[in-house]
Design an enzyme around this catalytic site. Structure first.
Site, mmCIF file in Angstrom:
data_model
loop_
_atom_site.group_PDB
_atom_site.id
_atom_site.type_symbol
_atom_site.label_atom_id
_atom_site.label_comp_id
_atom_site.label_asym_id
_atom_site.label_seq_id
_atom_site.Cartn_x
_atom_site.Cartn_y
_atom_site.Cartn_z
ATOM 1 N N ASP A 16 10.839 -3.186 -8.240
ATOM 2 C CA ASP A 16 11.441 -3.957 -7.170
ATOM 3 C C ASP A 16 12.435 -3.006 -6.558
ATOM 4 O O ASP A 16 13.136 -2.265 -7.258
ATOM 5 C CB ASP A 16 12.122 -5.234 -7.654
ATOM 6 N N ALA A 76 0.826 -1.215 0.000
ATOM 7 C CA ALA A 76 0.000 0.000 0.000
ATOM 8 C C ALA A 76 0.862 1.268 0.000
ATOM 9 O O ALA A 76 0.504 2.274 -0.620
ATOM 10 C CB ALA A 76 -0.924 -0.012 1.219
HETATM 11 P P1 ITT Z 1 5.522 -5.663 -4.066
HETATM 12 O O1 ITT Z 1 6.490 -6.746 -4.389
HETATM 13 O O2 ITT Z 1 4.083 -6.122 -4.030
HETATM 14 O O3 ITT Z 1 5.695 -4.437 -4.917
HETATM 15 P P2 ITT Z 1 7.050 -5.450 -1.626
HETATM 16 O O4 ITT Z 1 6.926 -4.692 -0.340
HETATM 17 O O5 ITT Z 1 7.248 -6.927 -1.546
HETATM 18 O O6 ITT Z 1 5.793 -5.113 -2.570
HETATM 19 P P3 ITT Z 1 9.703 -5.242 -2.745
HETATM 20 O O7 ITT Z 1 9.810 -6.691 -3.005
HETATM 21 O O8 ITT Z 1 10.139 -4.267 -3.782
HETATM 22 O O9 ITT Z 1 8.185 -4.784 -2.429
HETATM 23 O O10 ITT Z 1 10.443 -4.939 -1.384
HETATM 24 C C1 ITT Z 1 10.779 -3.675 -1.088
HETATM 25 C C2 ITT Z 1 11.136 -3.579 0.380
HETATM 26 O O11 ITT Z 1 12.272 -2.697 0.447
HETATM 27 C C3 ITT Z 1 10.020 -2.922 1.160
HETATM 28 O O12 ITT Z 1 9.187 -3.872 1.790
HETATM 29 C C4 ITT Z 1 10.792 -2.074 2.169
HETATM 30 O O13 ITT Z 1 11.173 -2.868 3.259
HETATM 31 C C5 ITT Z 1 12.064 -1.688 1.391
HETATM 32 N N1 ITT Z 1 11.872 -0.393 0.684
HETATM 33 C C6 ITT Z 1 11.759 -0.205 -0.655
HETATM 34 N N2 ITT Z 1 11.538 1.081 -0.946
HETATM 35 C C7 ITT Z 1 11.476 1.720 0.225
HETATM 36 C C8 ITT Z 1 11.240 3.068 0.593
HETATM 37 O O14 ITT Z 1 10.959 4.002 -0.308
HETATM 38 N N3 ITT Z 1 11.248 3.375 1.880
HETATM 39 C C9 ITT Z 1 11.493 2.439 2.793
HETATM 40 N N4 ITT Z 1 11.701 1.151 2.550
HETATM 41 C C10 ITT Z 1 11.703 0.784 1.272
#
Ligand code: ITT
Length: 200
Positions: free
Chosen positions: A72, A11
């Site tokens: 990602d 989200a």
């Molecule tokens: P989707 O795969 O459904 O997009 P996800 O949360 O699993 O959602 P990712 O595999 O890309 O997404 O994991 C990204 C993780 O990296 C996320 O859960 C955060 O812990 C961290 N992260 C990525 N971007 C971030 C941001 O802008 N601020 C803080 N943490 C971030």
């Protein structure tokens, strides 16, 4: 109006992506992946951010027949040789448990001094069309890691990442301030003209 699916179930990311893509002036209807609950989550079997972003975008574009964008992203810590990296969302074991991930990381880095606390957020933004066409753009946000979380905004590791040249963490910034400098903002602002070109 053309439809574009945001292929993420996070989200926090949906909110950021909408703001970034709307600010880029795309004339498309942005639909979250939640609109397609029947489509199963794709396994993130890639070993780079770009591979995983493409896997997510292709899966939704293929299943729906509608162009999809995905990202990602993760936190890459210098002293951990780039970890958690692609494992950021499940660093403490359970996918998406932001607090457990953050607590584990802070414990691991407990004895590491300021000068060795460099880290960056990385993001690969991918566009996939139902016919298999694909594009990827990457972005980074460099910073240092605090010893304790500060701020209530954002998500994930935002409360511990202080961007270079800033006195605040990402979680203390407004969404607009974060998007202006963030890895995700850079990657998707780079992808926006490509979306415009390929969606016509
Ligand atoms: P989707 O795969 O459904 O997009 P996800 O949360 O699993 O959602 P990712 O595999 O890309 O997404 O994991 C990204 C993780 O990296 C996320 O859960 C955060 O812990 C961290 N992260 C990525 N971007 C971030 C941001 O802008 N601020 C803080 N943490 C971030």
């Amino acid at each position: 109006m053309k439809r574009l699916i945001l292929a993420t179930r996070n989200a926090g990311k949906v909110t950021e992506l909408r703001a970034i893509l709307e600010a880029a002036g795309l004339d498309v209807e942005l639909v979250g992946a939640d609109a397609y609950p029947e489509i199963p989550d794709v396994k993130e079997t890639g070993v780079t951010f770009a591979e995983n972003a493409l896997l997510k975008a292709h899966a939704l574009a293929r299943a729906t027949g509608i162009p999809a964008v995905a990202d990602d992203s993760g936190l890459c810590v210098d002293v951990l040789n780039g970890a958690p990296g692609i494992f950021s969302a499940r660093w403490a074991g359970t996918h998406g448990d932001d607090k457990a991930n953050l607590d584990l990381l802070l414990a691991q880095l407990g004895d590491i001094a300021e000068e060795h606390r460099g880290a960056h957020f990385a993001c690969a933004a991918a566009l996939a069309l139902p016919d298999g066409t694909e594009r990827v753009v990457e972005g980074r946000l460099e910073g240092t890691l605090r010893h304790a979380p500060t701020g209530t905004g954002g998500f994930g590791y935002d409360p511990v990442l202080q961007p270079l040249g800033e006195t605040r963490t990402c979680a203390e910034m407004t969404p607009e301030e974060k998007n202006a400098i963030s890895h995700r903002g850079k990657a998707f602002r780079g992808l926006a003209p490509v979306v415009r070109e390929l969606l016509g």
